[in-house]
Design an enzyme around this catalytic site. Sequence first.
Site, mmCIF file in Angstrom:
data_model
loop_
_atom_site.group_PDB
_atom_site.id
_atom_site.type_symbol
_atom_site.label_atom_id
_atom_site.label_comp_id
_atom_site.label_asym_id
_atom_site.label_seq_id
_atom_site.Cartn_x
_atom_site.Cartn_y
_atom_site.Cartn_z
ATOM 1 N N LYS A 56 0.780 -1.147 0.050
ATOM 2 C CA LYS A 56 -0.043 0.003 -0.026
ATOM 3 C C LYS A 56 0.976 1.104 0.114
ATOM 4 C CE LYS A 56 -3.348 2.413 2.963
ATOM 5 N NZ LYS A 56 -3.739 3.119 1.836
ATOM 6 N N ASN A 138 3.119 6.732 -7.048
ATOM 7 C CA ASN A 138 1.824 6.717 -6.874
ATOM 8 C C ASN A 138 1.577 8.188 -7.290
ATOM 9 O OD1 ASN A 138 -1.005 7.241 -6.620
ATOM 10 N ND2 ASN A 138 -1.054 6.233 -4.654
ATOM 11 N N CYS A 141 -3.198 9.270 -7.043
ATOM 12 C CA CYS A 141 -4.308 9.065 -5.899
ATOM 13 C C CYS A 141 -5.404 9.853 -6.117
ATOM 14 C CB CYS A 141 -3.931 9.087 -4.589
ATOM 15 S SG CYS A 141 -5.128 8.679 -3.535
ATOM 16 N N LYS A 178 2.730 5.058 -11.753
ATOM 17 C CA LYS A 178 1.351 4.723 -11.833
ATOM 18 C C LYS A 178 0.467 6.069 -12.260
ATOM 19 C CE LYS A 178 -2.565 2.459 -9.297
ATOM 20 N NZ LYS A 178 -2.659 1.554 -8.237
ATOM 21 N N ASN A 205 -4.880 4.183 -12.346
ATOM 22 C CA ASN A 205 -5.643 4.241 -11.134
ATOM 23 C C ASN A 205 -7.043 4.259 -11.378
ATOM 24 O OD1 ASN A 205 -5.766 4.726 -8.162
ATOM 25 N ND2 ASN A 205 -3.689 5.416 -8.028
ATOM 26 N N THR A 206 -7.572 4.650 -10.133
ATOM 27 C CA THR A 206 -9.175 4.912 -10.315
ATOM 28 C C THR A 206 -9.584 6.116 -10.815
ATOM 29 O OG1 THR A 206 -9.321 5.793 -7.951
ATOM 30 C CG2 THR A 206 -9.406 3.472 -8.136
ATOM 31 N N GLY A 257 -10.315 -2.656 -13.038
ATOM 32 C CA GLY A 257 -11.636 -3.814 -13.190
ATOM 33 C C GLY A 257 -11.246 -5.021 -13.734
HETATM 34 C C1 LIG Z 1 -9.776 0.353 -1.158
HETATM 35 C C2 LIG Z 1 -8.728 0.957 -2.190
HETATM 36 C C3 LIG Z 1 -7.289 1.489 -1.792
HETATM 37 C C4 LIG Z 1 -6.643 1.706 -2.647
HETATM 38 N N1 LIG Z 1 -5.482 2.245 -2.223
HETATM 39 C C5 LIG Z 1 -4.636 2.495 -3.191
HETATM 40 C C6 LIG Z 1 -3.148 2.972 -2.845
HETATM 41 O O1 LIG Z 1 -2.620 3.035 -1.500
HETATM 42 N N2 LIG Z 1 -2.254 3.253 -3.707
HETATM 43 C C7 LIG Z 1 -2.535 3.071 -5.003
HETATM 44 O O2 LIG Z 1 -1.611 3.408 -6.071
HETATM 45 N N3 LIG Z 1 -3.538 2.771 -5.435
HETATM 46 C C8 LIG Z 1 -4.622 2.322 -4.646
HETATM 47 N N4 LIG Z 1 -5.585 1.780 -5.182
HETATM 48 C C9 LIG Z 1 -6.114 1.590 -6.522
HETATM 49 C C10 LIG Z 1 -5.835 0.289 -6.933
HETATM 50 O O3 LIG Z 1 -4.532 -0.172 -6.684
HETATM 51 C C11 LIG Z 1 -6.079 -0.172 -8.402
HETATM 52 O O4 LIG Z 1 -5.149 0.687 -9.148
HETATM 53 C C12 LIG Z 1 -7.622 0.597 -8.850
HETATM 54 O O5 LIG Z 1 -8.513 0.114 -7.696
HETATM 55 C C13 LIG Z 1 -8.008 0.030 -10.026
HETATM 56 O O6 LIG Z 1 -8.012 -1.544 -9.981
HETATM 57 P P1 LIG Z 1 -9.333 -2.436 -9.715
HETATM 58 O O7 LIG Z 1 -10.499 -1.964 -10.410
HETATM 59 O O8 LIG Z 1 -8.831 -3.884 -10.126
HETATM 60 O O9 LIG Z 1 -9.636 -2.214 -8.173
HETATM 61 C C14 LIG Z 1 -6.847 1.392 -4.007
HETATM 62 C C15 LIG Z 1 -7.991 0.788 -4.477
HETATM 63 C C16 LIG Z 1 -9.100 0.573 -3.573
HETATM 64 C C17 LIG Z 1 -10.174 -0.006 -4.037
#
Ligand SMILES: Cc1cc2nc3c(=O)[nH]c(=O)nc-3n(C[C@H](O)[C@H](O)[C@H](O)COP(=O)(O)O)c2cc1C
Length: 316
Positions: A56, A138, A141, A178, A205-206, A257
Amino acid sequence: MQRRTGLRREGNNMVDMSVKIGKLKLKNPVMAGSGTFGTEYGELLDIKKMGAYVAKTITMRPRTGNPPPRVAETPSGMLNSIGLENKGAEYFLKETLTGIKKFDIPVIVSIAGDDAAEFAELAKRLDKVRGVDAIELNLSCPNIRYGARSHLIAQCDKATAKVVKKVRKATGKTLIAKLSPNVTDITRIAKSAEDAGADALTVANTYLGMAVDIDTKRPMLGNVTGGLSGPAIKPLSLRMVYQVYKAVKIPIIGSGGIMDWKDAVEFILCGASALQIGTATFVNPSASIEIASGIIAYLRKNKIGSVSKLTGTVKI
Ligand SMILES: Cc1cc2nc3c(=O)[nH]c(=O)nc-3n(C[C@H](O)[C@H](O)[C@H](O)COP(=O)(O)O)c2cc1C
């Protein structure tokens, strides 16, 4: 669309799942995404079977994170606004890393900072640490804003280049940037990270999103907005991997996803050399391992000797 990630010799009926990301050699391309996985999962699955352990995101100093609630379910995805809560670099190095190293797989440490200098300071601190195999920046975020212009680093090509360049000087370890999907043209940011010295890119990322409770009329997240992950974002992230693959030469780690091995194969076809699994792990803790097995079965069925040969072979 075939290149990069050359690898070990294939056996007769064997499928070669190894991939190379910078100096990092992974025995298979599937890992859990930063922030979605912890050492406690060791009780539920054999973490050794994963390609790498992505920790993390940590910051130099402890961060308390965003106000609760920090997670909200939405149709086909989840919103989170954790806000990079962590106990800081020294705690990570003294406590957390020891637990992670037990699994004996490559360790990728995700870092964040308020500016390029802080990113570089943290990278320098990690550079000499044995057991840290790669650093993921990262830059993306969605719950954190940097600087006076209040944007994400990965929303600006110049800011991205500045951070990557400074970190590159601070460490010889494999450097992964990232990226954020919350941009108009991700290829521009991808190229700036590559030119500044990144060894690989995580795409992505998200997505910034929001949900409202219509009874209370209040946002579902304490931070009002948060990052959307899960099945809802897959086609969007897949498209970005495809675009970035055409724009850069360095390997891409697909994220966004990926819920099963079929999603994973789509990402590889569109240009991913490796994959990060996030939200799927919340549904099924063994998702990463099952996805790796599914990729092996697909390669066998299609008589493809190595996963790296599949990268970027989508027929357009
Ligand atoms: C609860 C949660 C916490 C996350 N924390 C981080 C983080 O600390 N650092 C980071 O680079 N991405 C973080 N992410 C993003 C994930 O690593 C990933 O890139 C993102 O969720 C997209 O992938 P997924 O759709 O498979 O979840 C987090 C995602 C979730 C859902």
